[in-house]
Design a protein around this motif. Structure first.
Motif, mmCIF file in Angstrom:
data_model
loop_
_atom_site.group_PDB
_atom_site.id
_atom_site.type_symbol
_atom_site.label_atom_id
_atom_site.label_comp_id
_atom_site.label_asym_id
_atom_site.label_seq_id
_atom_site.Cartn_x
_atom_site.Cartn_y
_atom_site.Cartn_z
ATOM 1 N N GLN A 59 -13.775 31.805 14.323
ATOM 2 C CA GLN A 59 -15.003 31.451 13.613
ATOM 3 C C GLN A 59 -16.129 31.068 14.566
ATOM 4 O OE1 GLN A 59 -13.156 28.899 10.720
ATOM 5 N NE2 GLN A 59 -12.850 30.594 9.297
ATOM 6 N N PRO B 143 -2.451 26.071 -1.126
ATOM 7 C CA PRO B 143 -1.376 25.341 -0.450
ATOM 8 C C PRO B 143 -1.850 24.097 0.288
ATOM 9 C CG PRO B 143 -1.797 27.443 0.642
ATOM 10 C CD PRO B 143 -2.569 27.456 -0.632
ATOM 11 N N PRO C 265 -5.882 36.989 0.763
ATOM 12 C CA PRO C 265 -4.501 37.041 0.248
ATOM 13 C C PRO C 265 -4.535 37.486 -1.215
ATOM 14 C CG PRO C 265 -4.953 34.943 1.360
ATOM 15 C CD PRO C 265 -6.261 35.637 1.206
ATOM 16 N N GLN D 111 -1.411 38.661 2.459
ATOM 17 C CA GLN D 111 -2.636 39.033 3.177
ATOM 18 C C GLN D 111 -2.286 40.016 4.298
ATOM 19 O OE1 GLN D 111 -4.764 35.966 5.415
ATOM 20 N NE2 GLN D 111 -6.718 36.943 4.851
ATOM 21 N N VAL E 7 9.953 30.686 -1.267
ATOM 22 C CA VAL E 7 8.934 31.608 -0.734
ATOM 23 C C VAL E 7 9.604 32.690 0.120
ATOM 24 C CG1 VAL E 7 6.927 31.844 0.794
ATOM 25 C CG2 VAL E 7 7.049 29.903 -0.791
ATOM 26 N N ASP F 171 2.133 29.864 14.990
ATOM 27 C CA ASP F 171 0.954 29.796 14.123
ATOM 28 C C ASP F 171 -0.041 28.773 14.664
ATOM 29 O OD1 ASP F 171 -0.594 30.373 11.932
ATOM 30 O OD2 ASP F 171 0.878 29.715 10.456
ATOM 31 N N GLU G 89 6.813 32.207 10.874
ATOM 32 C CA GLU G 89 5.703 31.520 11.540
ATOM 33 C C GLU G 89 5.993 30.037 11.622
ATOM 34 O OE1 GLU G 89 1.821 32.384 9.968
ATOM 35 O OE2 GLU G 89 2.180 34.546 10.003
ATOM 36 N N GLU H 160 1.082 38.546 5.614
ATOM 37 C CA GLU H 160 1.536 37.153 5.607
ATOM 38 C C GLU H 160 1.724 36.699 4.163
ATOM 39 O OE1 GLU H 160 -0.778 34.207 7.767
ATOM 40 O OE2 GLU H 160 0.630 32.610 7.202
ATOM 41 N N ILE I 188 9.308 20.554 0.261
ATOM 42 C CA ILE I 188 9.018 21.760 1.039
ATOM 43 C C ILE I 188 10.296 22.551 1.300
ATOM 44 C CG2 ILE I 188 9.236 20.656 3.319
ATOM 45 C CD1 ILE I 188 6.680 23.389 2.336
ATOM 46 N N ILE J 199 -10.716 36.477 10.627
ATOM 47 C CA ILE J 199 -11.821 37.407 10.905
ATOM 48 C C ILE J 199 -12.601 37.624 9.614
ATOM 49 C CG2 ILE J 199 -12.464 39.723 11.706
ATOM 50 C CD1 ILE J 199 -9.826 39.830 13.238
ATOM 51 N N VAL K 116 1.790 30.862 -0.163
ATOM 52 C CA VAL K 116 2.152 30.353 -1.483
ATOM 53 C C VAL K 116 0.942 29.745 -2.200
ATOM 54 C CG1 VAL K 116 2.843 28.022 -0.734
ATOM 55 C CG2 VAL K 116 3.967 29.056 -2.703
ATOM 56 N N ARG K 117 0.910 29.864 -3.500
ATOM 57 C CA ARG K 117 -0.062 29.224 -4.388
ATOM 58 C C ARG K 117 0.691 28.628 -5.571
ATOM 59 N NH1 ARG K 117 -2.351 30.700 -0.604
ATOM 60 N NH2 ARG K 117 -4.311 31.787 -0.330
ATOM 61 N N SER L 270 8.122 25.356 7.566
ATOM 62 C CA SER L 270 7.727 23.986 7.863
ATOM 63 C C SER L 270 8.725 23.358 8.832
ATOM 64 C CB SER L 270 7.703 23.203 6.548
ATOM 65 O OG SER L 270 8.025 21.859 6.774
ATOM 66 N N GLY M 107 -7.860 38.510 8.165
ATOM 67 C CA GLY M 107 -9.016 37.747 7.696
ATOM 68 C C GLY M 107 -9.681 38.387 6.498
ATOM 69 N N ILE N 263 1.050 21.552 -0.164
ATOM 70 C CA ILE N 263 2.058 21.632 0.909
ATOM 71 C C ILE N 263 2.220 20.281 1.625
ATOM 72 C CG2 ILE N 263 2.584 22.664 3.173
ATOM 73 C CD1 ILE N 263 3.407 24.541 1.004
HETATM 74 P P1 C2E Z 1 -1.793 29.523 7.858
HETATM 75 O O1 C2E Z 1 -0.360 29.838 7.908
HETATM 76 O O2 C2E Z 1 -2.508 29.364 9.138
HETATM 77 O O3 C2E Z 1 -2.426 30.685 6.967
HETATM 78 C C1 C2E Z 1 -3.701 31.235 7.163
HETATM 79 C C2 C2E Z 1 -4.700 30.608 6.225
HETATM 80 O O4 C2E Z 1 -5.995 31.119 6.543
HETATM 81 C C3 C2E Z 1 -4.480 30.969 4.752
HETATM 82 O O5 C2E Z 1 -4.913 29.868 3.971
HETATM 83 C C4 C2E Z 1 -5.422 32.138 4.552
HETATM 84 O O6 C2E Z 1 -5.795 32.335 3.211
HETATM 85 C C5 C2E Z 1 -6.584 31.666 5.387
HETATM 86 N N1 C2E Z 1 -7.453 32.759 5.798
HETATM 87 C C6 C2E Z 1 -7.115 34.029 6.093
HETATM 88 N N2 C2E Z 1 -8.191 34.751 6.450
HETATM 89 C C7 C2E Z 1 -9.242 33.906 6.382
HETATM 90 C C8 C2E Z 1 -10.648 34.065 6.629
HETATM 91 O O7 C2E Z 1 -11.142 35.137 6.992
HETATM 92 N N3 C2E Z 1 -11.424 32.963 6.462
HETATM 93 C C9 C2E Z 1 -10.905 31.771 6.055
HETATM 94 N N4 C2E Z 1 -11.755 30.753 5.906
HETATM 95 N N5 C2E Z 1 -9.598 31.585 5.811
HETATM 96 C C10 C2E Z 1 -8.777 32.650 5.973
HETATM 97 P P2 C2E Z 1 -4.066 29.329 2.737
HETATM 98 O O8 C2E Z 1 -3.416 30.461 2.023
HETATM 99 O O9 C2E Z 1 -4.933 28.394 1.976
HETATM 100 O O10 C2E Z 1 -2.909 28.510 3.453
HETATM 101 C C11 C2E Z 1 -3.190 27.371 4.210
HETATM 102 C C12 C2E Z 1 -1.985 26.887 4.966
HETATM 103 O O11 C2E Z 1 -0.966 26.443 4.077
HETATM 104 C C13 C2E Z 1 -1.319 27.980 5.804
HETATM 105 O O12 C2E Z 1 -2.056 28.177 7.003
HETATM 106 C C14 C2E Z 1 0.029 27.349 6.037
HETATM 107 O O13 C2E Z 1 -0.041 26.391 7.035
HETATM 108 C C15 C2E Z 1 0.269 26.649 4.709
HETATM 109 N N6 C2E Z 1 1.130 27.508 3.874
HETATM 110 C C16 C2E Z 1 0.815 28.499 3.030
HETATM 111 N N7 C2E Z 1 1.925 29.025 2.452
HETATM 112 C C17 C2E Z 1 2.981 28.340 2.985
HETATM 113 C C18 C2E Z 1 4.406 28.404 2.801
HETATM 114 O O14 C2E Z 1 4.961 29.234 2.056
HETATM 115 N N8 C2E Z 1 5.166 27.509 3.521
HETATM 116 C C19 C2E Z 1 4.593 26.589 4.367
HETATM 117 N N9 C2E Z 1 5.408 25.746 5.042
HETATM 118 N N10 C2E Z 1 3.272 26.524 4.566
HETATM 119 C C20 C2E Z 1 2.468 27.380 3.890
#
Ligand code: C2E
Ligand code: MG
Ligand code: MG
Ligand code: MG
Length: 282
Positions: A210, A74, A266, A45, A94, A182, A152, A59, A87, A241, A62-63, A122, A260, A78
């Motif tokens: 938001q 995630p 993403p 993203q 990742v 983060d 992060e 950023e 993890i 955003i 992962v999916r 993590s 955002g 996660i």
């Molecule tokens: P995060 O690191 O705070 O990542 C931002 C999350 O906000 C992402 O969700 C992203 O898709 C979402 N996002 C970005 N822009 C917007 C927007 O405009 N509106 C809304 N509603 N959401 C937005 P995602 O991809 O579902 O990931 C959720 C969380 O999962 C991440 O929050 C992070 O904490 C964790 N995560 C994701 N990938 C990894 C990874 O490789 N390792 C670890 N440890 N955690 C991960």
């Protein structure tokens, strides 16, 4: 139904909890297999510099491409990965994948070499004795310049394991790797760690963004976070955003960076490159 445990002890059998536990166990088994079968994918993203409207980095998120259930976000795996320790290998994969991807795009001339990749770590990874060796290996293997890598870590992860994290962050700084906090503002932490930790960026949690809307004129804590960051020589990324009004308010507040759905969701690597070729600028 109750199951006898002998000596008059009874274990209450709750079918709902049992189903949830089975589902979880199934997911854990699947996830272990999925990691081996390379079912995990990284989406990217954009993070945008708000003054120029240009992309500054990405950023890595992962999916899981589950063969039966489709793409799993995630948030649904996660937490299980954290609990089971999976993890650690997932986070390592990742990191390797994201660094290799950025370096490949650089070599192919597809992106500006100053763009960074931001990877979530993590708290479990910080407890690993060999985290720094893994990071060194990934940088050597990918040949990515360390100042293109941001890591992060959440505020709550820092609070969970302040001593280990402090040592590791200092080592990362020596290597010129960048550090983001983060979900900043959600951790109920004392801010004292910011003084002693080498932090480059604060990511304002999306819950703050938001709440931004034109009617209320209530900008909440965002200006406080922005001025805190300025004082401490850190940059700020506003997450989540979605609306042009939110972007407008953040620009007025001199927030440095944003991320955002308003800019982009993403995206898988190939889609991101197509998207970039349209030279988006906001
Ligand atoms: P995060 O690191 O705070 O990542 C931002 C999350 O906000 C992402 O969700 C992203 O898709 C979402 N996002 C970005 N822009 C917007 C927007 O405009 N509106 C809304 N509603 N959401 C937005 P995602 O991809 O579902 O990931 C959720 C969380 O999962 C991440 O929050 C992070 O904490 C964790 N995560 C994701 N990938 C990894 C990874 O490789 N390792 C670890 N440890 N955690 C991960
Ligand atoms: Mg993040
Ligand atoms: Mg975040
Ligand atoms: Mg978040």
């Amino acid at each position: 139904r109750a199951k006898a445990l002998g000596k008059g002890q009874y274990h209450i059998f709750d079918p709902v909890m049992h189903a949830a536990a089975l589902e979880r166990l199934q997911l854990e088994t699947d996830l272990r297999r999925g990691l081996e079968q390379q079912e995990l994918v990284v989406h990217y993203q954009p993070i945008v510099a708000l003054n120029t409207g240009k992309i500054a980095g990405f950023e890595a998120l992962v999916r899981w491409r589950h063969p039966q259930r489709g793409l799993i976000p995630p948030g649904l795996f996660i937490p299980i990965a954290e609990e089971t320790g999976l993890i650690t290998p997932i986070g390592y994969w990742v990191l390797l994948e994201a660094c290799n991807q950025l370096r490949t795009w650089q070599k192919q001339g597809l992106i500006d070499p100053s763009l960074f990749i931001s990877v979530n770590l993590s708290v479990r990874q910080f407890a690993q004795p060999n985290l720094l060796e893994q990071i060194d290996y990934v940088l050597a293997q990918s040949q990515l310049h360390p100042d293109c890598l941001k890591l992060e870590i959440t505020e709550s992860a820092i609070m969970d394991n302040e001593k280990d994290v402090a040592v590791i962050l200092k080592e990362l700084r020596k290597r010129h790797i960048l550090i983001s906090i983060d979900d900043f503002g959600t951790g109920y932490s004392s801010l004292s760690y910011l003084h002693s930790f080498p932090v480059d960026t604060l990511k304002v949690d999306k819950s703050f963004v938001q709440r931004l809307n034109l009617e209320s004129e209530n900008v909440g804590l965002i200006p406080v976070i922005i001025s805190l960051a300025k004082t401490m020589n850190m940059s700020v990324v506003a997450e989540g955003i979605e609306l042009p009004e939110q972007l407008g308010i953040l620009r007025e507040l001199n927030c440095g960076f944003g991320q955002g759905y308003f800019f982009a969701k993403p995206l898988p690597g190939e889609e991101l490159i197509k998207f970039l070729s349209l030279t988006p600028q906001w």
